[in-house]
Motif scaffolding. Sequence first.
Motif, PDB file in Angstrom:
ATOM      1  N   ALA A  56     -17.282 -40.029  51.481  1.00 11.06           N
ATOM      2  CA  ALA A  56     -18.188 -40.699  50.546  1.00 11.06           C
ATOM      3  C   ALA A  56     -17.487 -40.981  49.213  1.00 11.06           C
ATOM      4  CB  ALA A  56     -19.445 -39.860  50.321  1.00 11.06           C
ATOM      5  N   VAL A  57     -16.755 -40.000  48.705  1.00 11.99           N
ATOM      6  CA  VAL A  57     -16.021 -40.190  47.441  1.00 11.99           C
ATOM      7  C   VAL A  57     -14.941 -41.252  47.630  1.00 11.99           C
ATOM      8  CG1 VAL A  57     -14.472 -39.095  45.766  1.00 11.99           C
ATOM      9  CG2 VAL A  57     -16.534 -37.891  46.544  1.00 11.99           C
ATOM     10  N   LEU A  58     -14.202 -41.177  48.729  1.00  7.94           N
ATOM     11  CA  LEU A  58     -13.149 -42.164  48.995  1.00  7.94           C
ATOM     12  C   LEU A  58     -13.743 -43.554  49.138  1.00  7.94           C
ATOM     13  CD1 LEU A  58     -10.180 -42.812  49.526  1.00  7.94           C
ATOM     14  CD2 LEU A  58     -10.567 -42.230  51.937  1.00  7.94           C
ATOM     15  N   SER A  59     -14.867 -43.676  49.795  1.00  5.08           N
ATOM     16  CA  SER A  59     -15.526 -44.970  49.960  1.00  5.08           C
ATOM     17  C   SER A  59     -15.855 -45.597  48.610  1.00  5.08           C
ATOM     18  CB  SER A  59     -16.815 -44.806  50.775  1.00  5.08           C
ATOM     19  OG  SER A  59     -17.531 -46.017  50.830  1.00  5.08           O
ATOM     20  N   LEU A  60     -16.427 -44.810  47.722  1.00  4.98           N
ATOM     21  CA  LEU A  60     -16.770 -45.330  46.395  1.00  4.98           C
ATOM     22  C   LEU A  60     -15.526 -45.606  45.562  1.00  4.98           C
ATOM     23  CD1 LEU A  60     -19.929 -43.163  45.757  1.00  4.98           C
ATOM     24  CD2 LEU A  60     -19.852 -45.634  46.171  1.00  4.98           C
ATOM     25  N   GLY A  94      -2.960 -37.857  48.203  1.00  5.15           N
ATOM     26  CA  GLY A  94      -2.429 -39.149  47.771  1.00  5.15           C
ATOM     27  C   GLY A  94      -3.379 -40.307  48.020  1.00  5.15           C
ATOM     28  N   LEU A  95      -4.680 -40.007  48.143  1.00  5.18           N
ATOM     29  CA  LEU A  95      -5.657 -41.045  48.484  1.00  5.18           C
ATOM     30  C   LEU A  95      -6.389 -41.625  47.283  1.00  5.18           C
ATOM     31  CD1 LEU A  95      -7.140 -39.410  51.713  1.00  5.18           C
ATOM     32  CD2 LEU A  95      -5.219 -41.015  51.496  1.00  5.18           C
ATOM     33  N   VAL A  96      -6.488 -40.854  46.197  1.00  5.16           N
ATOM     34  CA  VAL A  96      -7.127 -41.346  44.974  1.00  5.16           C
ATOM     35  C   VAL A  96      -6.319 -40.901  43.761  1.00  5.16           C
ATOM     36  CG1 VAL A  96      -9.467 -41.286  45.963  1.00  5.16           C
ATOM     37  CG2 VAL A  96      -8.661 -39.353  44.592  1.00  5.16           C
ATOM     38  N   ARG A  97      -6.612 -41.544  42.651  1.00  7.09           N
ATOM     39  CA  ARG A  97      -6.025 -41.125  41.372  1.00  7.09           C
ATOM     40  C   ARG A  97      -7.120 -41.230  40.307  1.00  7.09           C
ATOM     41  NH1 ARG A  97      -4.392 -46.422  41.989  1.00  7.09           N
ATOM     42  NH2 ARG A  97      -4.783 -47.764  40.198  1.00  7.09           N
ATOM     43  N   ARG A 106     -11.745 -41.434  27.176  1.00  5.95           N
ATOM     44  CA  ARG A 106     -12.018 -40.008  27.400  1.00  5.95           C
ATOM     45  C   ARG A 106     -12.602 -39.746  28.791  1.00  5.95           C
ATOM     46  NH1 ARG A 106     -16.042 -39.335  22.625  1.00  5.95           N
ATOM     47  NH2 ARG A 106     -16.562 -41.327  23.528  1.00  5.95           N
ATOM     48  N   ILE A 107     -13.046 -40.807  29.452  1.00  5.51           N
ATOM     49  CA  ILE A 107     -13.697 -40.681  30.761  1.00  5.51           C
ATOM     50  C   ILE A 107     -12.739 -41.154  31.852  1.00  5.51           C
ATOM     51  CG2 ILE A 107     -15.609 -41.509  32.186  1.00  5.51           C
ATOM     52  CD1 ILE A 107     -17.208 -41.897  29.596  1.00  5.51           C
ATOM     53  N   ASN A 108     -12.670 -40.384  32.934  1.00  4.49           N
ATOM     54  CA  ASN A 108     -11.843 -40.770  34.074  1.00  4.49           C
ATOM     55  C   ASN A 108     -12.669 -41.500  35.129  1.00  4.49           C
ATOM     56  OD1 ASN A 108      -9.329 -39.687  33.299  1.00  4.49           O
ATOM     57  ND2 ASN A 108      -9.977 -37.658  33.946  1.00  4.49           N
ATOM     58  N   VAL A 109     -12.083 -42.551  35.667  1.00  5.39           N
ATOM     59  CA  VAL A 109     -12.650 -43.193  36.845  1.00  5.39           C
ATOM     60  C   VAL A 109     -11.773 -42.805  38.024  1.00  5.39           C
ATOM     61  CG1 VAL A 109     -13.733 -45.109  35.595  1.00  5.39           C
ATOM     62  CG2 VAL A 109     -11.400 -45.362  36.438  1.00  5.39           C
ATOM     63  N   ILE A 110     -12.352 -42.854  39.205  1.00  3.47           N
ATOM     64  CA  ILE A 110     -11.642 -42.464  40.424  1.00  3.47           C
ATOM     65  C   ILE A 110     -11.327 -43.740  41.207  1.00  3.47           C
ATOM     66  CG2 ILE A 110     -11.682 -41.011  42.482  1.00  3.47           C
ATOM     67  CD1 ILE A 110     -11.945 -39.542  39.698  1.00  3.47           C
ATOM     68  N   ILE A 111     -10.038 -43.958  41.431  1.00  2.00           N
ATOM     69  CA  ILE A 111      -9.556 -45.183  42.073  1.00  2.00           C
ATOM     70  C   ILE A 111      -8.796 -44.811  43.346  1.00  2.00           C
ATOM     71  CG2 ILE A 111      -8.112 -47.249  41.756  1.00  2.00           C
ATOM     72  CD1 ILE A 111     -10.293 -47.118  39.667  1.00  2.00           C
ATOM     73  N   ALA A 112      -9.044 -45.532  44.429  1.00  2.00           N
ATOM     74  CA  ALA A 112      -8.290 -45.308  45.662  1.00  2.00           C
ATOM     75  C   ALA A 112      -6.882 -45.868  45.501  1.00  2.00           C
ATOM     76  CB  ALA A 112      -8.980 -45.978  46.842  1.00  2.00           C
ATOM     77  N   THR A 113      -5.908 -45.130  45.981  1.00  3.50           N
ATOM     78  CA  THR A 113      -4.524 -45.602  46.001  1.00  3.50           C
ATOM     79  C   THR A 113      -4.373 -46.561  47.188  1.00  3.50           C
ATOM     80  OG1 THR A 113      -3.838 -43.817  47.464  1.00  3.50           O
ATOM     81  CG2 THR A 113      -3.681 -43.399  45.070  1.00  3.50           C
ATOM     82  N   GLU A 114      -3.198 -47.136  47.336  1.00  5.42           N
ATOM     83  CA  GLU A 114      -2.949 -48.002  48.493  1.00  5.42           C
ATOM     84  C   GLU A 114      -3.127 -47.201  49.789  1.00  5.42           C
ATOM     85  OE1 GLU A 114       0.665 -50.657  50.367  1.00  5.42           O
ATOM     86  OE2 GLU A 114       0.542 -50.484  48.180  1.00  5.42           O
ATOM     87  N   GLY A 116      -4.963 -44.615  50.073  1.00  4.12           N
ATOM     88  CA  GLY A 116      -6.396 -44.339  50.138  1.00  4.12           C
ATOM     89  C   GLY A 116      -7.174 -45.506  50.728  1.00  4.12           C
ATOM     90  N   GLN A 117      -6.784 -46.715  50.372  1.00  2.00           N
ATOM     91  CA  GLN A 117      -7.442 -47.906  50.924  1.00  2.00           C
ATOM     92  C   GLN A 117      -7.233 -47.965  52.441  1.00  2.00           C
ATOM     93  OE1 GLN A 117      -9.483 -50.079  49.563  1.00  2.00           O
ATOM     94  NE2 GLN A 117      -9.206 -49.761  47.386  1.00  2.00           N
ATOM     95  N   LYS A 118      -6.016 -47.668  52.882  1.00  2.00           N
ATOM     96  CA  LYS A 118      -5.714 -47.688  54.320  1.00  2.00           C
ATOM     97  C   LYS A 118      -6.481 -46.588  55.048  1.00  2.00           C
ATOM     98  CE  LYS A 118      -1.139 -49.735  53.814  1.00  2.00           C
ATOM     99  NZ  LYS A 118       0.304 -49.502  53.843  1.00  2.00           N
ATOM    100  N   THR A 119      -6.485 -45.407  54.460  1.00  2.00           N
ATOM    101  CA  THR A 119      -7.208 -44.293  55.075  1.00  2.00           C
ATOM    102  C   THR A 119      -8.698 -44.583  55.098  1.00  2.00           C
ATOM    103  OG1 THR A 119      -5.518 -42.709  54.414  1.00  2.00           O
ATOM    104  CG2 THR A 119      -7.698 -41.805  54.910  1.00  2.00           C
ATOM    105  N   TYR A 120      -9.206 -45.185  54.029  1.00  2.00           N
ATOM    106  CA  TYR A 120     -10.630 -45.530  53.997  1.00  2.00           C
ATOM    107  C   TYR A 120     -10.973 -46.500  55.132  1.00  2.00           C
ATOM    108  CZ  TYR A 120     -14.971 -47.808  52.955  1.00  2.00           C
ATOM    109  OH  TYR A 120     -16.221 -48.348  53.084  1.00  2.00           O
TER     110      TYR A 120
END
Length: 155
Positions: A56-60, A94-97, A106-114, A116-120
């Motif tokens: 779910a986190v990776l999807s978002l 190595g799926l998100v950063r 000051r706020i972090n967003v969660i982004i899928a790495t390349e 992470g996109q493939k794994t998703y």
Amino acid sequence: MIGVRMPEAQDRDFGRFAGSELASDIEFLLARARAIGTSRANNRFASLKLKARSYAVLSLAASGLNPTQKELSQFLQLDASQIVAITDELTELGLVRREAAKTDRRINVIIATEAGQKTYAQAKELAEKSEVDSLQMLSVDEKTKLREILAKIAF
């Protein structure tokens, strides 16, 4: 036990409980359906080192919506500490950063790495197969109606 497959809840004969008062309780039915679906999904996701929550986190993270950890916590109805732990696991894989938000550094967003996109993409296929398994007894119309009803409840 190693090498012995423990039967999933849906594999056991619980028909004798179908007539119980509890079996007509909507909250119980939703929780049981969710538990069965989550178990199926977790079994499928294991090959990718994911679970339903990390999926779910990776999807978002892969959605392009740039969710913050707080938004993930609120949307997924998980404690903030759980989101931190899941994000840490996905980061180690190595799926998100984490990346500073453009609107507030000051706020972090969660982004899928390349990766992470493939794994998703792989995980999404597994999730779809899991859904087919979970809903195989429903007609197309029933699946559509179920999705509509659940979306109405969730949103």
